[in-house]
Design a protein around this motif. Sequence first.
Motif, PDB file in Angstrom:
ATOM      1  N   ALA A 301       0.817  -1.217   0.000  1.00  0.00           N
ATOM      2  CA  ALA A 301       0.000   0.000   0.000  1.00  0.00           C
ATOM      3  C   ALA A 301       0.849   1.264   0.000  1.00  0.00           C
ATOM      4  O   ALA A 301       0.533   2.243  -0.687  1.00  0.00           O
ATOM      5  CB  ALA A 301      -0.942  -0.007   1.200  1.00  0.00           C
ATOM      6  N   ASP A 302       1.937   1.262   0.753  1.00  0.00           N
ATOM      7  CA  ASP A 302       2.790   2.454   0.810  1.00  0.00           C
ATOM      8  C   ASP A 302       3.413   2.734  -0.554  1.00  0.00           C
ATOM      9  O   ASP A 302       3.443   3.892  -1.008  1.00  0.00           O
ATOM     10  CB  ASP A 302       3.866   2.278   1.869  1.00  0.00           C
ATOM     11  CG  ASP A 302       4.619   3.576   2.136  1.00  0.00           C
ATOM     12  OD1 ASP A 302       3.981   4.514   2.648  1.00  0.00           O
ATOM     13  OD2 ASP A 302       5.824   3.659   1.817  1.00  0.00           O
ATOM     14  N   GLU A 303       3.873   1.682  -1.232  1.00  0.00           N
ATOM     15  CA  GLU A 303       4.453   1.850  -2.568  1.00  0.00           C
ATOM     16  C   GLU A 303       3.397   2.346  -3.553  1.00  0.00           C
ATOM     17  O   GLU A 303       3.677   3.224  -4.384  1.00  0.00           O
ATOM     18  CB  GLU A 303       5.023   0.522  -3.055  1.00  0.00           C
ATOM     19  CG  GLU A 303       5.613   0.584  -4.462  1.00  0.00           C
ATOM     20  CD  GLU A 303       6.027  -0.766  -5.000  1.00  0.00           C
ATOM     21  OE1 GLU A 303       6.291  -0.838  -6.217  1.00  0.00           O
ATOM     22  OE2 GLU A 303       6.075  -1.740  -4.221  1.00  0.00           O
ATOM     23  N   VAL A 304       2.195   1.803  -3.463  1.00  0.00           N
ATOM     24  CA  VAL A 304       1.114   2.256  -4.346  1.00  0.00           C
ATOM     25  C   VAL A 304       0.811   3.729  -4.093  1.00  0.00           C
ATOM     26  O   VAL A 304       0.584   4.501  -5.034  1.00  0.00           O
ATOM     27  CB  VAL A 304      -0.145   1.390  -4.145  1.00  0.00           C
ATOM     28  CG1 VAL A 304      -1.346   1.999  -4.854  1.00  0.00           C
ATOM     29  CG2 VAL A 304       0.102  -0.033  -4.648  1.00  0.00           C
ATOM     30  N   GLY A 305       0.837   4.131  -2.824  1.00  0.00           N
ATOM     31  CA  GLY A 305       0.627   5.541  -2.507  1.00  0.00           C
ATOM     32  C   GLY A 305       1.673   6.441  -3.127  1.00  0.00           C
ATOM     33  O   GLY A 305       1.348   7.527  -3.656  1.00  0.00           O
ATOM     34  N   MET A 306       2.936   6.014  -3.111  1.00  0.00           N
ATOM     35  CA  MET A 306       4.003   6.807  -3.722  1.00  0.00           C
ATOM     36  C   MET A 306       3.826   6.892  -5.241  1.00  0.00           C
ATOM     37  O   MET A 306       4.033   7.944  -5.850  1.00  0.00           O
ATOM     38  CB  MET A 306       5.366   6.198  -3.377  1.00  0.00           C
ATOM     39  CG  MET A 306       5.697   6.227  -1.884  1.00  0.00           C
ATOM     40  SD  MET A 306       5.653   7.906  -1.178  1.00  0.00           S
ATOM     41  CE  MET A 306       7.029   8.646  -2.044  1.00  0.00           C
ATOM     42  N   SER A 311       1.763   9.767 -10.167  1.00  0.00           N
ATOM     43  CA  SER A 311       0.724   9.837 -11.204  1.00  0.00           C
ATOM     44  C   SER A 311       0.020  11.187 -11.175  1.00  0.00           C
ATOM     45  O   SER A 311      -0.234  11.790 -12.223  1.00  0.00           O
ATOM     46  CB  SER A 311      -0.291   8.710 -11.001  1.00  0.00           C
ATOM     47  OG  SER A 311       0.312   7.445 -11.104  1.00  0.00           O
ATOM     48  N   TYR A 312      -0.295  11.671  -9.980  1.00  0.00           N
ATOM     49  CA  TYR A 312      -0.892  13.003  -9.867  1.00  0.00           C
ATOM     50  C   TYR A 312       0.031  14.052 -10.480  1.00  0.00           C
ATOM     51  O   TYR A 312      -0.418  14.963 -11.196  1.00  0.00           O
ATOM     52  CB  TYR A 312      -1.154  13.359  -8.407  1.00  0.00           C
ATOM     53  CG  TYR A 312      -2.275  12.608  -7.728  1.00  0.00           C
ATOM     54  CD1 TYR A 312      -3.421  12.228  -8.409  1.00  0.00           C
ATOM     55  CD2 TYR A 312      -2.190  12.302  -6.372  1.00  0.00           C
ATOM     56  CE1 TYR A 312      -4.442  11.557  -7.761  1.00  0.00           C
ATOM     57  CE2 TYR A 312      -3.213  11.630  -5.719  1.00  0.00           C
ATOM     58  CZ  TYR A 312      -4.342  11.266  -6.419  1.00  0.00           C
ATOM     59  OH  TYR A 312      -5.346  10.598  -5.768  1.00  0.00           O
ATOM     60  N   ALA A 353      -3.131   6.160   2.556  1.00  0.00           N
ATOM     61  CA  ALA A 353      -4.058   7.222   2.140  1.00  0.00           C
ATOM     62  C   ALA A 353      -3.774   8.512   2.897  1.00  0.00           C
ATOM     63  O   ALA A 353      -3.846   9.608   2.324  1.00  0.00           O
ATOM     64  CB  ALA A 353      -5.499   6.769   2.359  1.00  0.00           C
ATOM     65  N   ARG A 354      -3.436   8.389   4.175  1.00  0.00           N
ATOM     66  CA  ARG A 354      -3.126   9.576   4.984  1.00  0.00           C
ATOM     67  C   ARG A 354      -1.906  10.294   4.411  1.00  0.00           C
ATOM     68  O   ARG A 354      -1.885  11.531   4.312  1.00  0.00           O
ATOM     69  CB  ARG A 354      -2.882   9.157   6.426  1.00  0.00           C
ATOM     70  CG  ARG A 354      -2.880  10.319   7.421  1.00  0.00           C
ATOM     71  CD  ARG A 354      -2.558   9.804   8.815  1.00  0.00           C
ATOM     72  NE  ARG A 354      -3.517   8.799   9.254  1.00  0.00           N
ATOM     73  CZ  ARG A 354      -3.184   7.677   9.880  1.00  0.00           C
ATOM     74  NH1 ARG A 354      -1.901   7.407  10.126  1.00  0.00           N
ATOM     75  NH2 ARG A 354      -4.122   6.837  10.262  1.00  0.00           N
ATOM     76  N   LYS A 355      -0.880   9.534   3.991  1.00  0.00           N
ATOM     77  CA  LYS A 355       0.320  10.136   3.416  1.00  0.00           C
ATOM     78  C   LYS A 355       0.012  10.832   2.086  1.00  0.00           C
ATOM     79  O   LYS A 355       0.529  11.924   1.801  1.00  0.00           O
ATOM     80  CB  LYS A 355       1.394   9.068   3.200  1.00  0.00           C
ATOM     81  CG  LYS A 355       2.000   8.520   4.487  1.00  0.00           C
ATOM     82  CD  LYS A 355       3.040   7.450   4.174  1.00  0.00           C
ATOM     83  CE  LYS A 355       3.662   6.873   5.436  1.00  0.00           C
ATOM     84  NZ  LYS A 355       4.651   5.803   5.113  1.00  0.00           N
ATOM     85  N   VAL A 356      -0.830  10.191   1.271  1.00  0.00           N
ATOM     86  CA  VAL A 356      -1.210  10.812  -0.005  1.00  0.00           C
ATOM     87  C   VAL A 356      -1.939  12.125   0.251  1.00  0.00           C
ATOM     88  O   VAL A 356      -1.669  13.141  -0.394  1.00  0.00           O
ATOM     89  CB  VAL A 356      -2.082   9.845  -0.838  1.00  0.00           C
ATOM     90  CG1 VAL A 356      -2.677  10.573  -2.042  1.00  0.00           C
ATOM     91  CG2 VAL A 356      -1.264   8.647  -1.299  1.00  0.00           C
ATOM     92  N   ASN A 357      -2.836  12.131   1.225  1.00  0.00           N
ATOM     93  CA  ASN A 357      -3.581  13.357   1.522  1.00  0.00           C
ATOM     94  C   ASN A 357      -2.672  14.461   2.052  1.00  0.00           C
ATOM     95  O   ASN A 357      -2.866  15.644   1.738  1.00  0.00           O
ATOM     96  CB  ASN A 357      -4.700  13.071   2.515  1.00  0.00           C
ATOM     97  CG  ASN A 357      -5.901  12.420   1.846  1.00  0.00           C
ATOM     98  OD1 ASN A 357      -5.998  12.385   0.626  1.00  0.00           O
ATOM     99  ND2 ASN A 357      -6.822  11.908   2.645  1.00  0.00           N
ATOM    100  N   GLU A 358      -1.674  14.084   2.842  1.00  0.00           N
ATOM    101  CA  GLU A 358      -0.718  15.090   3.327  1.00  0.00           C
ATOM    102  C   GLU A 358       0.026  15.715   2.145  1.00  0.00           C
ATOM    103  O   GLU A 358       0.276  16.934   2.122  1.00  0.00           O
ATOM    104  CB  GLU A 358       0.261  14.444   4.314  1.00  0.00           C
ATOM    105  CG  GLU A 358      -0.379  14.088   5.654  1.00  0.00           C
ATOM    106  CD  GLU A 358       0.548  13.281   6.547  1.00  0.00           C
ATOM    107  OE1 GLU A 358       1.681  12.958   6.102  1.00  0.00           O
ATOM    108  OE2 GLU A 358       0.145  12.951   7.689  1.00  0.00           O
ATOM    109  N   TRP A 359       0.384  14.887   1.171  1.00  0.00           N
ATOM    110  CA  TRP A 359       1.069  15.421  -0.014  1.00  0.00           C
ATOM    111  C   TRP A 359       0.143  16.342  -0.802  1.00  0.00           C
ATOM    112  O   TRP A 359       0.560  17.433  -1.232  1.00  0.00           O
ATOM    113  CB  TRP A 359       1.555  14.278  -0.909  1.00  0.00           C
ATOM    114  CG  TRP A 359       2.232  14.782  -2.143  1.00  0.00           C
ATOM    115  CD1 TRP A 359       3.540  15.144  -2.280  1.00  0.00           C
ATOM    116  CD2 TRP A 359       1.600  15.041  -3.412  1.00  0.00           C
ATOM    117  NE1 TRP A 359       3.772  15.601  -3.561  1.00  0.00           N
ATOM    118  CE2 TRP A 359       2.604  15.548  -4.273  1.00  0.00           C
ATOM    119  CE3 TRP A 359       0.305  14.880  -3.894  1.00  0.00           C
ATOM    120  CZ2 TRP A 359       2.338  15.900  -5.590  1.00  0.00           C
ATOM    121  CZ3 TRP A 359       0.035  15.234  -5.198  1.00  0.00           C
ATOM    122  CH2 TRP A 359       1.046  15.739  -6.040  1.00  0.00           C
ATOM    123  N   ILE A 360      -1.109  15.922  -1.027  1.00  0.00           N
ATOM    124  CA  ILE A 360      -2.057  16.752  -1.780  1.00  0.00           C
ATOM    125  C   ILE A 360      -2.207  18.121  -1.115  1.00  0.00           C
ATOM    126  O   ILE A 360      -2.197  19.161  -1.779  1.00  0.00           O
ATOM    127  CB  ILE A 360      -3.423  16.045  -1.900  1.00  0.00           C
ATOM    128  CG1 ILE A 360      -3.308  14.803  -2.800  1.00  0.00           C
ATOM    129  CG2 ILE A 360      -4.489  17.001  -2.447  1.00  0.00           C
ATOM    130  CD1 ILE A 360      -4.562  13.952  -2.842  1.00  0.00           C
TER     131      ILE A 360
END
Length: 418
Positions: A301-306, A311-312, A353-360
């Motif tokens: 999951a962490d790799e998919v988040g990265m 991708s974004y 998901a939390r890490k992705v949201n922090e990046w966004i």
Amino acid sequence: MDSAKSEQDRTVHGAWIASWTAAQQLCEPQNLPPEPFLEGDRCFRNTTIRQTLRVTSTSGQIRVRISNAYGLTPLPITSVTVAVPLPDPRSHLIAGSCSIQTATLKTVKFNDLDTVVIPNGAQAVSDPIEMSIEAGQVLSVSIHMLHGQAGIHVTSHPGSRTDSWLARGERTRTPSLSASGIDGVPVTHWYFLSAIEAWQNSNHGVLALLGDSITDGRNSTDNGNNRWPDLLFDRLSGNPKLSGRFSVANLSLGGNRVMTDGNGANAWTRLERDVISLRNLKCVIICEGVNDIGTADPEEADEVGMRLIQSYQQMITCLHTYDILAIGATLPPFDAEDPTEQVYAQPARVTAARKVNEWIRNSNSFDAIFDVASVLSEPTHSDRIRSEFDCGDHLHPNQRGFQALADFFPIEVLYKCA
């Protein structure tokens, strides 16, 4: 020469702009038409499909787009009409109605012909139709196919949340498909119909949404046109600075992912194929990613988040290449006290998901942020959806949640491109 000059003058002063859209995908077996409209390896033989949709702009001319994007065989269209619907005799609603006002009927032509055969992977655009429409109005499009389509690779939008009607025979001009002797059959899917375009002045813009089931309207009211993008359109219409300035193009698919095909092509692919191709596109809201993380192996999951973050970044670069505003939506909360009630709710996925949201929120990569997670989440548990917004699966909002999303979208970011 005069005809060419006339078309050039039109292009200078206006453009064909999406007034309604439906993202297309390959129809899954469970969403294919019922018998007798599915006969072995042929669909819609001698069938009329009547479908309703809600336009988001005012105009005096429209065009219809019909798609065979996922077909493996040609799509032979025999006749098409467009009309204003009457309230349905069952529900008394306009959306999803099987009935039309025959006085408003318009014949749809393709290069002056009633018929068109659309190759596999292609779409057809109709000739201009002289028809006045108002923003927020519901239209009815009836398509007849005498021979149907060979095979079962049907192009569709399964999550229409709107009834369509199937009837045997050429019924494109029939007042009601539920009349005695017709025996029309309702299905909650759209088939082949991909867009209604309206002729607009050159400064009219398009706001597009690239999303998954939440933006596609799962748990909205059938025939209610109350998905959160519908409610956002209503809000824009009531804003003096934005009313009449934007059409809203919802190009979302239930189950869609950013990086992996599944229900439709992945969103990265769809961005260039379906979204950037829209004329006068001013702004795109990217509302995808939760299905990438939610379907990932928890150990990955962490790799998919990265990868999702990268991708974004690629999608933002693509939008900025065309001077299009990129708005990023944070991933919705999906944790659950009982993980058996929400299959996505694994600790590693929640953390990713939390890490992705922090990046966004903090990377300053998007031009603006729509903080979906903050709107929907519990104040004391940011990874879980508020009980009053929860449809029951701890991921998808209910109607109150949809209204909250529409109410808290930062419409002021649209002022700069209005």
